[in-house]
Design an enzyme around this catalytic site. Structure first.
Site, PDB file in Angstrom:
ATOM      1  N   ASP A 197      17.295   1.716   0.356  1.00 47.35           N
ATOM      2  CA  ASP A 197      16.800   1.313   1.678  1.00 47.35           C
ATOM      3  C   ASP A 197      17.640   0.138   2.155  1.00 47.35           C
ATOM      4  O   ASP A 197      17.916  -0.791   1.365  1.00 47.35           O
ATOM      5  CB  ASP A 197      15.347   0.802   1.606  1.00 47.35           C
ATOM      6  CG  ASP A 197      14.357   1.852   1.161  1.00 47.35           C
ATOM      7  OD1 ASP A 197      14.735   3.031   1.102  1.00 47.35           O
ATOM      8  OD2 ASP A 197      13.203   1.471   0.865  1.00 47.35           O
ATOM      9  N   ILE A 198      18.014   0.155   3.433  1.00 42.68           N
ATOM     10  CA  ILE A 198      18.784  -0.968   3.988  1.00 42.68           C
ATOM     11  C   ILE A 198      18.030  -2.278   3.779  1.00 42.68           C
ATOM     12  O   ILE A 198      18.580  -3.289   3.378  1.00 42.68           O
ATOM     13  CB  ILE A 198      19.055  -0.740   5.489  1.00 42.68           C
ATOM     14  CG1 ILE A 198      20.020   0.440   5.660  1.00 42.68           C
ATOM     15  CG2 ILE A 198      19.614  -1.995   6.158  1.00 42.68           C
ATOM     16  CD1 ILE A 198      20.294   0.823   7.094  1.00 42.68           C
TER      17      ILE A 198
ATOM     18  N   THR B  81      16.906  11.007 -10.904  1.00 41.49           N
ATOM     19  CA  THR B  81      16.897   9.735 -11.641  1.00 41.49           C
ATOM     20  C   THR B  81      18.326   9.235 -11.842  1.00 41.49           C
ATOM     21  O   THR B  81      18.624   8.045 -11.647  1.00 41.49           O
ATOM     22  CB  THR B  81      16.190   9.925 -13.005  1.00 41.49           C
ATOM     23  OG1 THR B  81      14.826  10.203 -12.744  1.00 41.49           O
ATOM     24  CG2 THR B  81      16.302   8.699 -13.886  1.00 41.49           C
ATOM     25  N   GLN B  82      19.214  10.154 -12.211  1.00 43.69           N
ATOM     26  CA  GLN B  82      20.622   9.750 -12.403  1.00 43.69           C
ATOM     27  C   GLN B  82      21.180   9.155 -11.112  1.00 43.69           C
ATOM     28  O   GLN B  82      21.836   8.111 -11.116  1.00 43.69           O
ATOM     29  CB  GLN B  82      21.464  10.964 -12.798  1.00 43.69           C
ATOM     30  CG  GLN B  82      21.102  11.562 -14.147  1.00 43.69           C
ATOM     31  CD  GLN B  82      21.924  12.826 -14.417  1.00 43.69           C
ATOM     32  OE1 GLN B  82      23.094  12.894 -14.090  1.00 43.69           O
ATOM     33  NE2 GLN B  82      21.306  13.822 -15.013  1.00 43.69           N
TER      34      GLN B  82
ATOM     35  N   LYS C 103      19.039  12.465 -22.700  1.00 42.19           N
ATOM     36  CA  LYS C 103      19.899  12.831 -21.577  1.00 42.19           C
ATOM     37  C   LYS C 103      19.869  11.729 -20.504  1.00 42.19           C
ATOM     38  O   LYS C 103      20.903  11.282 -20.013  1.00 42.19           O
ATOM     39  CB  LYS C 103      19.391  14.163 -20.991  1.00 42.19           C
ATOM     40  CG  LYS C 103      20.279  14.735 -19.924  1.00 42.19           C
ATOM     41  CD  LYS C 103      19.798  16.128 -19.563  1.00 42.19           C
ATOM     42  CE  LYS C 103      20.480  16.619 -18.305  1.00 42.19           C
ATOM     43  NZ  LYS C 103      19.900  17.878 -17.836  1.00 42.19           N
TER      44      LYS C 103
ATOM     45  N   GLY D 116     -14.210  -4.362   9.303  1.00 37.49           N
ATOM     46  CA  GLY D 116     -13.387  -3.738  10.336  1.00 37.49           C
ATOM     47  C   GLY D 116     -13.256  -4.617  11.557  1.00 37.49           C
ATOM     48  O   GLY D 116     -13.808  -5.717  11.622  1.00 37.49           O
TER      49      GLY D 116
ATOM     50  N   CYS E  75     -18.774  -8.110   5.863  1.00 39.40           N
ATOM     51  CA  CYS E  75     -18.097  -8.680   7.023  1.00 39.40           C
ATOM     52  C   CYS E  75     -18.564  -7.997   8.311  1.00 39.40           C
ATOM     53  O   CYS E  75     -19.692  -8.218   8.716  1.00 39.40           O
ATOM     54  CB  CYS E  75     -16.591  -8.633   6.825  1.00 39.40           C
ATOM     55  SG  CYS E  75     -15.786  -9.954   7.734  1.00 39.40           S
TER      56      CYS E  75
ATOM     57  N   ARG F 284     -13.250 -13.776  12.424  1.00 36.74           N
ATOM     58  CA  ARG F 284     -13.229 -14.716  13.560  1.00 36.74           C
ATOM     59  C   ARG F 284     -14.628 -14.927  14.134  1.00 36.74           C
ATOM     60  O   ARG F 284     -14.879 -15.890  14.820  1.00 36.74           O
ATOM     61  CB  ARG F 284     -12.377 -14.149  14.700  1.00 36.74           C
ATOM     62  CG  ARG F 284     -10.905 -14.144  14.434  1.00 36.74           C
ATOM     63  CD  ARG F 284     -10.077 -14.037  15.716  1.00 36.74           C
ATOM     64  NE  ARG F 284      -8.717 -14.402  15.386  1.00 36.74           N
ATOM     65  CZ  ARG F 284      -7.808 -13.546  14.911  1.00 36.74           C
ATOM     66  NH1 ARG F 284      -8.134 -12.281  14.746  1.00 36.74           N
ATOM     67  NH2 ARG F 284      -6.602 -13.954  14.608  1.00 36.74           N
TER      68      ARG F 284
ATOM     69  N   HIS G 108     -15.969 -11.303   1.625  1.00 36.96           N
ATOM     70  CA  HIS G 108     -15.533 -10.035   1.000  1.00 36.96           C
ATOM     71  C   HIS G 108     -15.664 -10.101  -0.520  1.00 36.96           C
ATOM     72  O   HIS G 108     -14.717 -10.496  -1.204  1.00 36.96           O
ATOM     73  CB  HIS G 108     -14.070  -9.758   1.360  1.00 36.96           C
ATOM     74  CG  HIS G 108     -13.857  -9.461   2.796  1.00 36.96           C
ATOM     75  ND1 HIS G 108     -13.715  -8.187   3.279  1.00 36.96           N
ATOM     76  CD2 HIS G 108     -13.778 -10.281   3.862  1.00 36.96           C
ATOM     77  CE1 HIS G 108     -13.542  -8.233   4.592  1.00 36.96           C
ATOM     78  NE2 HIS G 108     -13.574  -9.496   4.963  1.00 36.96           N
TER      79      HIS G 108
ATOM     80  N   GLU H 226     -15.542  -7.772  -2.559  1.00 33.75           N
ATOM     81  CA  GLU H 226     -14.665  -6.785  -3.208  1.00 33.75           C
ATOM     82  C   GLU H 226     -13.359  -7.392  -3.690  1.00 33.75           C
ATOM     83  O   GLU H 226     -12.774  -6.914  -4.663  1.00 33.75           O
ATOM     84  CB  GLU H 226     -14.406  -5.592  -2.276  1.00 33.75           C
ATOM     85  CG  GLU H 226     -13.510  -5.841  -1.063  1.00 33.75           C
ATOM     86  CD  GLU H 226     -14.240  -6.402   0.161  1.00 33.75           C
ATOM     87  OE1 GLU H 226     -15.322  -6.988  -0.010  1.00 33.75           O
ATOM     88  OE2 GLU H 226     -13.701  -6.273   1.277  1.00 33.75           O
TER      89      GLU H 226
END
Ligand code: GLN
Length: 538
Positions: free
Chosen positions: A150-151, A193-194, A225, A356, A383, A464, A509, A511
């Protein structure tokens, strides 16, 4: 140990191979050998933190005690190690660039051209070493998010390359790849993988250990291998088979001797087997439950279950504690209506209304609360779930039919949930909620007190809006009490209905703090209440 050891975990071939779980499992094995270990996640995205991300993007936003909004992998680290993480455990590209650019504006680079190498890579290395420099840890395991090639990952891989030189024998690289099974030819294939290791080598990084995710056992010829083509010693090719539970992975990695190979490669003595007795007991309990109960999780992001990762894990921990399997019934809050609420929520032994933001699905959540309250079904609101319980009570018990939270309706004549005073002037979105651990004082003899068995607790927050204290006397008179308050600001942190078998809403929270070794007492008691109600009915 004289100096901290650094272990880097990279990934290749595809994303979602479970670098977080492999990192946490290795950390667990090292911890069970008596070492102190911490795990750090480097995320290559440009957001400063995941706090502003929609849960559909990367799942839940995990919150630490010090108020950092972080990747959900930090939740796994805490659940496995039973040790809190902090802001230093999660670094993003956005944070790195923000820091470097701010320094540039301050003139700290003395007229130099500021570049990815060395300035960005130096900052990445500084963040990696911060945890080691605390002197608290023997091992720092750094998981590099994304996939090699990934860049966005390039500066991180370059930082690892440089650190391999700087740290010499004090570091190693574990690369996690996929060995796919091709059904048509009936073979496991090592080529991806290689190629993945080749990509890493192009960036100058030779992995020391290769963990191969696979759905079928690697046959005896495959490990040599992979070792041959990837320049890795044979004993350092580790297979990681699909597991039925993430909590099995430490034992599977122990069987594969991942921890032993790590110690050997870092020239550390092997003083015998890690002690995983408690972990094994926990696993037995989740694999052989004595009963099953159904708990409904009412939320609006349920298409991506990772949005509620910590809650789902909290139920696994609490289930084990109660020798019971919690079968979560995922219910979309937008699908709940007056006409179908009874059928949708029938057969549930407990109802959890999830956290949420925003209006979508809110009425379904409120209907679910009403159903739980009126039918004596154990209820836990977290929450926004707690706020829904307050709104529901105001509407249907106090008779304020348009009661609402000002988050959803600024026009309501009964704003029972209101924006917090110090939030009113905030306009920026990132990192500006009430975040992290705050103390809370519990009322003696309340359900909350019976759950925690002490009067002062500390829990993590991310919100909030708050209960509007103007309404508190009316609520208490009508049977919903505030049993937990913030000692400084008197913010209502817990509400409950004492006449109900188990009805509790928490502004924080719980959890986030449930771990394998310390299941959260609210979850444990909620599951227990659900079992009791079910036993009464059947
Ligand atoms: N949206 C609510 C608030 O900001 C609840 C937040 C949450 O559930 N985490 O107060």
């Amino acid at each position: 140990m004289s100096s901290a050891k650094y272990i880097f975990v990279t990934g290749g071939v595809t994303s979602s191979l479970g670098k977080g779980i492999i990192s946490a499992s290795l950390a667990k094995l090292l911890q069970a050998r008596g070492y102190s270990v911490t795990i750090q996640k480097l995320d290559p995205y440009i957001n400063i933190d995941p706090g502003t991300l929609n849960p559909y993007e990367h799942g839940e936003c995990f919150v630490t005690d010090d108020g950092a909004e972080t990747d959900l992998d930090l939740g796994h680290y805490e659940r496995f190690l039973n040790v809190p993480t902090s802001q230093a455990n999660n670094v993003t590209t956005g944070r790195i660039y923000q820091y470097v650019i701010n320094k540039e504006r301050e003139g700290a680079y003395l007229g130099k051209t500021v570049q990815v190498i060395p300035h960005i890579t130096d900052e990445i290395k500084r963040r990696i070493k911060l945890l080691g420099n605390t002197g608290q840890f023997d091992f720092i395991i750094t998981e590099i998010g994304g996939t090699v090639g990934d860049i966005e990952s390039l500066p991180y891989i370059e930082a690892v390359r440089q650190l391999k030189w700087e740290l010499e024998k004090d570091c190693l690289v574990i690369h996690l790849t996929l060995v796919p099974f091709l059904a048509a030819s009936g073979e496991l294939k090592t080529k991806p993988t290689q190629h993945s290791v080749k990509l890493l080598l192009e960036s100058g990084v030779q992995p020391d250990i290769l963990v191969a995710r696979t759905e079928k056992s690697l046959s005896p010829d495959i490990k040599p291998k992979i070792a041959l083509f990837c320049n890795i010693s044979k004993d350092a090719v580790i297979q990681s088979l699909d597991a039925s539970s993430i909590y099995e992975v430490p034992l599977m990695m122990k069987k594969e001797e991942l921890d032993k190979v790590v110690l050997k490669k870092l020239n550390l003595p092997d003083h015998g087997e890690p002690d995983l007795t408690q972990w094994e007991n926990f696993l037995t309990r989740i694999k052989e439950p004595k009963k099953t109960i159904k708990i409904g999780l009412i939320g609006k992001y349920i298409e991506l279950k990772d949005s509620y990762k910590s809650i789902a894990e909290g139920f696994i921990h609490a289930g084990a504690e109660n020798e019971c399997r919690v079968d979560i019934k995922w219910i979309h809050s937008e699908s709940i209506e007056e006409a179908n609420v009874k059928t949708k929520l029938a057969e549930l032994s407990g109802i959890l209304v999830a956290p949420g933001f925003g209006e979508r699905g809110i009425e379904g959540k409120i209907l679910a609360v009403k159903f739980a309250r009126e039918n004596n079904i154990p209820f836990l609101g977290i929450c926004l779930g707690m706020q829904c319980a307050v709104i529901e009570f105001a509407r249907n018990v106090l008779g304020y039919t348009d009661a609402h939270s000002t988050e959803m309706s600024t026009q309501t004549s009964h704003p029972v949930i209101n924006i917090m005073e110090n939030q009113k002037t905030i306009t920026e979105k990132g990192g500006t909620m009430r975040l992290g651990a705050y103390p809370c004082i519990l009322t003696e003899n309340s359900l909350a007190y019976n759950i925690y068995k002490r009067t002062e607790i500390s829990e993590r927050h991310r919100h909030r809006y708050e209960f509007n204290n103007q309404y508190l006397p009316e609520f208490e008179q009508a049977g919903m009490i505030a049993s937990g308050l913030n000692p400084k600001l008197s913010l209502v942190e817990i509400i409950e209905i004492p006449s109900h078998p188990f009805f509790i809403g928490v502004q924080f929270h719980p959890e986030y703090k449930s771990t394998v070794l310390s299941p959260h007492p609210i979850f444990v008691n909620f599951v227990n209440a659900a079992i009791r109600v079910k036993d009464l009915v059947s």
